[in-house]
Scaffold this motif. Structure first.
Motif, short mmCIF file in Angstrom:
data_model
loop_
_atom_site.label_atom_id
_atom_site.label_comp_id
_atom_site.label_asym_id
_atom_site.label_seq_id
_atom_site.Cartn_x
_atom_site.Cartn_y
_atom_site.Cartn_z
N LEU A 188 0.84 -1.19 0.00
CA LEU A 188 0.00 0.00 0.00
C LEU A 188 0.88 1.24 0.00
CD1 LEU A 188 -2.42 -1.01 2.91
CD2 LEU A 188 -2.77 -1.39 0.46
N VAL A 189 0.47 2.24 -0.78
CA VAL A 189 1.17 3.52 -0.81
C VAL A 189 0.11 4.59 -0.60
CG1 VAL A 189 2.55 5.11 -2.18
CG2 VAL A 189 2.91 2.65 -2.41
N SER A 190 0.27 5.37 0.48
CA SER A 190 -0.75 6.37 0.78
C SER A 190 -0.13 7.67 1.24
CB SER A 190 -1.70 5.85 1.86
OG SER A 190 -1.08 5.89 3.13
N ALA A 191 -1.01 8.62 1.47
CA ALA A 191 -0.60 9.89 2.07
C ALA A 191 -0.21 9.63 3.53
CB ALA A 191 -1.77 10.87 2.00
N PRO A 192 0.51 10.55 4.14
CA PRO A 192 0.85 10.41 5.56
C PRO A 192 -0.42 10.29 6.42
CG PRO A 192 2.17 12.13 4.59
CD PRO A 192 1.15 11.74 3.56
N LEU A 193 -0.24 9.78 7.61
CA LEU A 193 -1.36 9.51 8.51
C LEU A 193 -2.19 10.75 8.80
CD1 LEU A 193 -2.52 7.08 9.91
CD2 LEU A 193 -1.09 7.56 11.87
N ALA A 194 -1.56 11.90 8.95
CA ALA A 194 -2.31 13.14 9.23
C ALA A 194 -3.26 13.46 8.08
CB ALA A 194 -1.35 14.29 9.46
N ALA A 195 -2.83 13.23 6.84
CA ALA A 195 -3.69 13.48 5.69
C ALA A 195 -4.82 12.45 5.62
CB ALA A 195 -2.87 13.46 4.41
N LEU A 196 -4.55 11.24 6.04
CA LEU A 196 -5.59 10.20 6.06
C LEU A 196 -6.68 10.53 7.08
CD1 LEU A 196 -3.50 6.93 5.77
CD2 LEU A 196 -4.98 7.93 4.03
N GLN A 222 -10.31 11.99 0.13
CA GLN A 222 -9.74 11.47 -1.11
C GLN A 222 -8.58 10.51 -0.81
OE1 GLN A 222 -10.95 11.71 -4.12
NE2 GLN A 222 -9.31 10.48 -4.99
N ALA A 223 -7.73 10.88 0.13
CA ALA A 223 -6.60 10.02 0.50
C ALA A 223 -7.10 8.70 1.07
CB ALA A 223 -5.70 10.73 1.50
N LYS A 224 -8.15 8.76 1.90
CA LYS A 224 -8.73 7.54 2.46
C LYS A 224 -9.33 6.67 1.37
CE LYS A 224 -10.20 8.96 6.90
NZ LYS A 224 -11.27 9.38 7.73
N ARG A 225 -10.03 7.28 0.44
CA ARG A 225 -10.65 6.53 -0.65
C ARG A 225 -9.59 5.78 -1.47
NH1 ARG A 225 -13.50 10.39 -3.26
NH2 ARG A 225 -15.34 9.92 -2.03
N GLU A 226 -8.50 6.46 -1.79
CA GLU A 226 -7.42 5.83 -2.55
C GLU A 226 -6.80 4.67 -1.78
OE1 GLU A 226 -4.79 9.04 -3.46
OE2 GLU A 226 -6.19 9.94 -4.89
N LEU A 227 -6.64 4.85 -0.47
CA LEU A 227 -6.09 3.78 0.35
C LEU A 227 -7.02 2.58 0.38
CD1 LEU A 227 -3.97 2.66 2.30
CD2 LEU A 227 -5.17 3.84 4.14
N TRP A 228 -8.31 2.81 0.58
CA TRP A 228 -9.26 1.70 0.62
C TRP A 228 -9.31 0.96 -0.72
CZ3 TRP A 228 -10.07 -0.05 5.09
CH2 TRP A 228 -10.20 0.79 6.18
N GLN A 229 -9.18 1.67 -1.82
CA GLN A 229 -9.15 1.02 -3.14
C GLN A 229 -7.93 0.12 -3.28
OE1 GLN A 229 -9.43 4.41 -5.73
NE2 GLN A 229 -11.67 4.45 -5.66
N GLN A 230 -6.80 0.58 -2.77
CA GLN A 230 -5.58 -0.25 -2.79
C GLN A 230 -5.75 -1.50 -1.93
OE1 GLN A 230 -1.68 1.64 -2.39
NE2 GLN A 230 -2.77 3.60 -2.55
N ILE A 231 -6.37 -1.33 -0.76
CA ILE A 231 -6.60 -2.48 0.11
C ILE A 231 -7.49 -3.49 -0.59
CG2 ILE A 231 -7.70 -3.22 2.27
CD1 ILE A 231 -6.83 -0.47 3.42
#
Length: 114
Positions: free
Chosen positions: A83-91, A96-105
Motif C-alpha cells: 500500500l502507498v498512501s498519504a501520511p497519517l495526518a492526511a488520512l 480522497q486520500a482515504k478513498r485511494e487507500l481503501w481502493q488499494q486495500i
C-alpha cells in the motif's frame, strides 16, 4: 542537533546487527513518532491480516523486509509496498486520500484471494 537527525539528513543509514532476528514487515513513515497504536494503522493491519508484533516502523527502506505500507509524503522508487498512501495526518482529515487507500486495500485483498 540530534545525532540521529544529523545522520538522517546526511543519508547515513542506521547500523543493524545481522545476528538479531528482525521483524518481517515494514511500515515506512516520515517521522519517528510512534503510530503503532493509531486506530487507522490497527484497522489497516487487521484487514491485511498482518500482526502488529511482526511490523517495524521506520523512516526509510530496510533491506530484507517486506514493505507493507509506505505513507511518506515524498514517494521514492522502487515502489515495492503493498500500500502507498498519504501520511497519517492526511488520512485523518482527507476523504480522497482515504478513498485511494481503501481502493488499494481492496485490490490487494482481491489479488491475494485469487
Amino acid at each position: 542537533m540530534d545525532r540521529t537527525a544529523y545522520l538522517d539528513a546526511m543519508g547515513v543509514s542506521r547500523w543493524r546487527s545481522a545476528d538479531a532476528k528482525g521483524k518481517p514487515y515494514l511500515i515506512i513513515q516520515d517521522s519517528d513518532t510512534d503510530i503503532s497504536q493509531h486506530a487507522i494503522v490497527l484497522e489497516i493491519l487487521g484487514l491485511l491480516t498482518v500482526d502488529l508484533n511482526d511490523c517495524e516502523f521506520d523512516t526509510e527502506m530496510v533491506k530484507g523486509m517486506q514493505v507493507v505500507w509506505d505513507m511518506r509524503k515524498l514517494k521514492v522508487r522502487p515502489r515495492v509496498a503493498w500500500l502507498v498512501s498519504a501520511p497519517l495526518a492526511a488520512l485523518e482529515t482527507g476523504h480522497q486520500a482515504k478513498r485511494e487507500l481503501w481502493q488499494q486495500i481492496y485490490r490487494h485483498l482481491a489479488k491475494t484471494a485469487a
